[in-house]
Enzyme design. Sequence first.
Site, PDB file in Angstrom:
ATOM      1  N   CYS A 123     -65.739  -3.546  96.137  1.00 31.14           N
ATOM      2  CA  CYS A 123     -64.104  -2.658  96.537  1.00 31.14           C
ATOM      3  C   CYS A 123     -63.067  -2.361  96.017  1.00 31.14           C
ATOM      4  O   CYS A 123     -61.763  -1.450  96.968  1.00 31.14           O
ATOM      5  CB  CYS A 123     -62.815  -4.478  97.458  1.00 31.14           C
ATOM      6  SG  CYS A 123     -64.463  -5.084  98.427  1.00 31.14           S
ATOM      7  N   HIS A 256     -56.068  -2.892  97.477  1.00 28.94           N
ATOM      8  CA  HIS A 256     -57.291  -2.657  98.834  1.00 28.94           C
ATOM      9  C   HIS A 256     -56.632  -4.079 100.024  1.00 28.94           C
ATOM     10  O   HIS A 256     -55.899  -4.419  98.941  1.00 28.94           O
ATOM     11  CB  HIS A 256     -58.522  -3.175  97.732  1.00 28.94           C
ATOM     12  CG  HIS A 256     -59.249  -4.502  98.690  1.00 28.94           C
ATOM     13  ND1 HIS A 256     -60.037  -4.171  99.423  1.00 28.94           N
ATOM     14  CD2 HIS A 256     -59.775  -5.439  98.402  1.00 28.94           C
ATOM     15  CE1 HIS A 256     -61.011  -4.669 100.242  1.00 28.94           C
ATOM     16  NE2 HIS A 256     -60.609  -5.482  99.149  1.00 28.94           N
ATOM     17  N   ASN A 286     -60.489  -7.585 106.358  1.00 32.70           N
ATOM     18  CA  ASN A 286     -61.380  -6.519 104.656  1.00 32.70           C
ATOM     19  C   ASN A 286     -62.161  -6.186 104.846  1.00 32.70           C
ATOM     20  O   ASN A 286     -63.099  -6.735 105.489  1.00 32.70           O
ATOM     21  CB  ASN A 286     -61.591  -8.160 103.861  1.00 32.70           C
ATOM     22  CG  ASN A 286     -62.042  -7.329 102.345  1.00 32.70           C
ATOM     23  OD1 ASN A 286     -62.152  -6.277 102.645  1.00 32.70           O
ATOM     24  ND2 ASN A 286     -62.077  -8.147 101.194  1.00 32.70           N
TER      25      ASN A 286
HETATM   26  O1  UT7 Z   1     -62.669  -7.875  98.939  1.00 36.50           O
HETATM   27  C1  UT7 Z   1     -62.390  -8.584  96.983  1.00 36.50           C
HETATM   28  C2  UT7 Z   1     -61.706  -9.517  97.402  1.00 36.50           C
HETATM   29  N1  UT7 Z   1     -61.404 -10.749  98.445  1.00 36.50           N
HETATM   30  C3  UT7 Z   1     -60.951 -11.329  97.869  1.00 36.50           C
HETATM   31  O2  UT7 Z   1     -59.557 -11.046  97.366  1.00 36.50           O
HETATM   32  C4  UT7 Z   1     -60.517 -13.265  98.840  1.00 36.50           C
HETATM   33  C5  UT7 Z   1     -59.142 -13.895  98.161  1.00 36.50           C
HETATM   34  N2  UT7 Z   1     -59.279 -15.059  97.931  1.00 36.50           N
HETATM   35  C6  UT7 Z   1     -58.067 -15.169  99.329  1.00 36.50           C
HETATM   36  O3  UT7 Z   1     -58.385 -14.472  99.860  1.00 36.50           O
HETATM   37  C7  UT7 Z   1     -57.972 -16.962  99.233  1.00 36.50           C
HETATM   38  O4  UT7 Z   1     -58.772 -17.989  98.129  1.00 36.50           O
HETATM   39  C8  UT7 Z   1     -58.946 -17.857 100.115  1.00 36.50           C
HETATM   40  C9  UT7 Z   1     -58.677 -16.417 101.272  1.00 36.50           C
HETATM   41  C10 UT7 Z   1     -60.331 -16.800 100.769  1.00 36.50           C
HETATM   42  C11 UT7 Z   1     -59.234 -18.715 100.682  1.00 36.50           C
HETATM   43  O5  UT7 Z   1     -57.537 -19.515 100.875  1.00 36.50           O
HETATM   44  P1  UT7 Z   1     -56.898 -19.904  99.494  1.00 36.50           P
HETATM   45  O6  UT7 Z   1     -55.762 -20.572  99.837  1.00 36.50           O
HETATM   46  O7  UT7 Z   1     -57.805 -19.994  98.790  1.00 36.50           O
HETATM   47  O8  UT7 Z   1     -57.750 -21.748 100.728  1.00 36.50           O
HETATM   48  P2  UT7 Z   1     -58.880 -22.224  99.675  1.00 36.50           P
HETATM   49  O9  UT7 Z   1     -60.460 -21.787  99.285  1.00 36.50           O
HETATM   50  O10 UT7 Z   1     -58.173 -23.357  98.538  1.00 36.50           O
HETATM   51  O11 UT7 Z   1     -59.171 -24.070 100.513  1.00 36.50           O
HETATM   52  C12 UT7 Z   1     -58.045 -24.638 101.431  1.00 36.50           C
HETATM   53  C13 UT7 Z   1     -58.669 -25.196 102.883  1.00 36.50           C
HETATM   54  C14 UT7 Z   1     -60.154 -26.040 101.953  1.00 36.50           C
HETATM   55  O12 UT7 Z   1     -59.999 -27.408 102.209  1.00 36.50           O
HETATM   56  P3  UT7 Z   1     -59.844 -28.546 101.938  1.00 36.50           P
HETATM   57  O13 UT7 Z   1     -60.648 -28.598 100.733  1.00 36.50           O
HETATM   58  O14 UT7 Z   1     -58.476 -28.332 101.124  1.00 36.50           O
HETATM   59  O15 UT7 Z   1     -59.531 -29.309 102.725  1.00 36.50           O
HETATM   60  C15 UT7 Z   1     -61.049 -25.139 102.868  1.00 36.50           C
HETATM   61  O16 UT7 Z   1     -62.178 -26.004 103.327  1.00 36.50           O
HETATM   62  O17 UT7 Z   1     -58.891 -24.417 103.426  1.00 36.50           O
HETATM   63  C16 UT7 Z   1     -59.969 -24.604 104.104  1.00 36.50           C
HETATM   64  N3  UT7 Z   1     -60.978 -23.934 104.978  1.00 36.50           N
HETATM   65  C17 UT7 Z   1     -60.204 -23.506 106.420  1.00 36.50           C
HETATM   66  N4  UT7 Z   1     -59.819 -24.310 106.892  1.00 36.50           N
HETATM   67  C18 UT7 Z   1     -59.719 -23.934 108.556  1.00 36.50           C
HETATM   68  C19 UT7 Z   1     -61.025 -22.728 103.992  1.00 36.50           C
HETATM   69  N5  UT7 Z   1     -61.822 -21.739 104.935  1.00 36.50           N
HETATM   70  C20 UT7 Z   1     -60.995 -22.008 105.768  1.00 36.50           C
HETATM   71  C21 UT7 Z   1     -60.999 -21.858 107.678  1.00 36.50           C
HETATM   72  N6  UT7 Z   1     -60.347 -21.913 108.683  1.00 36.50           N
HETATM   73  N7  UT7 Z   1     -62.010 -20.224 107.763  1.00 36.50           N
END
Ligand code: UT7
Length: 329
Positions: A123, A256, A286
């Site tokens: 990225c 980005h 993204n």
């Molecule tokens: O291009 C390279 C750079 N990439 C990035 O910058 C990505 C950086 N990271 C992010 O943008 C975020 O960390 C994410 C969008 C990937 C995830 O957001 P988050 O607020 O960190 O969520 P999380 O991973 O802590 O997940 C929270 C909850 C989890 O459930 P529990 O354990 O709280 O029950 C996940 O299982 O959300 C759940 N979850 C979803 N729920 C519905 C994860 N993906 C999904 C989904 N739909 N698609």
Amino acid sequence: MSSTARVYSRIVGVGSALPERLVTNAMLVAELGERGIETSDDWILARTGISQRYIASPEVTSSVLGARAARAALDYCGMAPDAIDLIIVATSTPDYVFPSTACLVQRDLGISGCPAFDVQAVCSGFVYALTVADALIANGSAKNALVIGAEVFSRILDWSDRGTCVLFGDGAGAVVLSASDRPGILASKLHADGRHEGLLRTAGNVSHGAIVGTPFLTMDGQAVFKLAVSMLDQVGRETVQAAGLTVADIDWLVPHQANIRILQATGRKLGVPAERVVVTVDQHANTSAASVPLALDTAVRDGRIREGHRVMLQGVGGGFTWGSVFVQF
Ligand code: UT7
């Protein structure tokens, strides 16, 4: 004693290309639901800011999108393809292992002879490629470069992993970078830290006719999130300082486009007001190396970025890699 004037690289043309198939969150949620993957429009929008993405059909590759974006950038500045003497494509989803996507774009543009190669910095690829092109212009090796970010990340997504498959889209963006005695790229700073390679990767390769390892993207989202914000803030400050300026001199921040919360947090940390941060992650999701030139094309064409404005372009991603280019339009 003779003094030589500095040769700048100016962005004189911008262009982009998106695949035809627009997939809204609602469409994606329905498609995934049929396969037993539970997600929702609310979750995707609230956690990422993404409303939709474009997905390429099987025959549309990074070189196809890259060449379309390149043609749009050439049209923007009225330049003929044969005036181009350097092509760099930033991509992590090349058409082939080799030849490079840049060579395929060169062929598609109907030109030959000039150097053409790919840069692989995920990225951060576009800011890496722009920095390399700027250096080749500064040392007199090139006068008119095409710098392209082109990706089809949909091909490397694990569509059963809801934590990643909702985040990415396909597309390409391009700029024409020309030698000039007027200020253009003022400074750039690039970094990498391979110790973090496991946080975000597609750890597969082709060997003896088979795929070895994992051909799908895997990511520790939270770890990437935290690193991204601090790295973008730090490298943004470093880059304005290298230009002899301050963050108050940033007219537009074009980071980005990974997640609206990363964009907002970076703007806040750097002290750039939210209305000066260009956001397209809602429209494109993204698109990795394509995200910065896609956002740049949007903000130039809608009239926000104008002649004389100073724009901070920023990339961060797998490797880990990160970097900024501070450019005057
Ligand atoms: O291009 C390279 C750079 N990439 C990035 O910058 C990505 C950086 N990271 C992010 O943008 C975020 O960390 C994410 C969008 C990937 C995830 O957001 P988050 O607020 O960190 O969520 P999380 O991973 O802590 O997940 C929270 C909850 C989890 O459930 P529990 O354990 O709280 O029950 C996940 O299982 O959300 C759940 N979850 C979803 N729920 C519905 C994860 N993906 C999904 C989904 N739909 N698609």
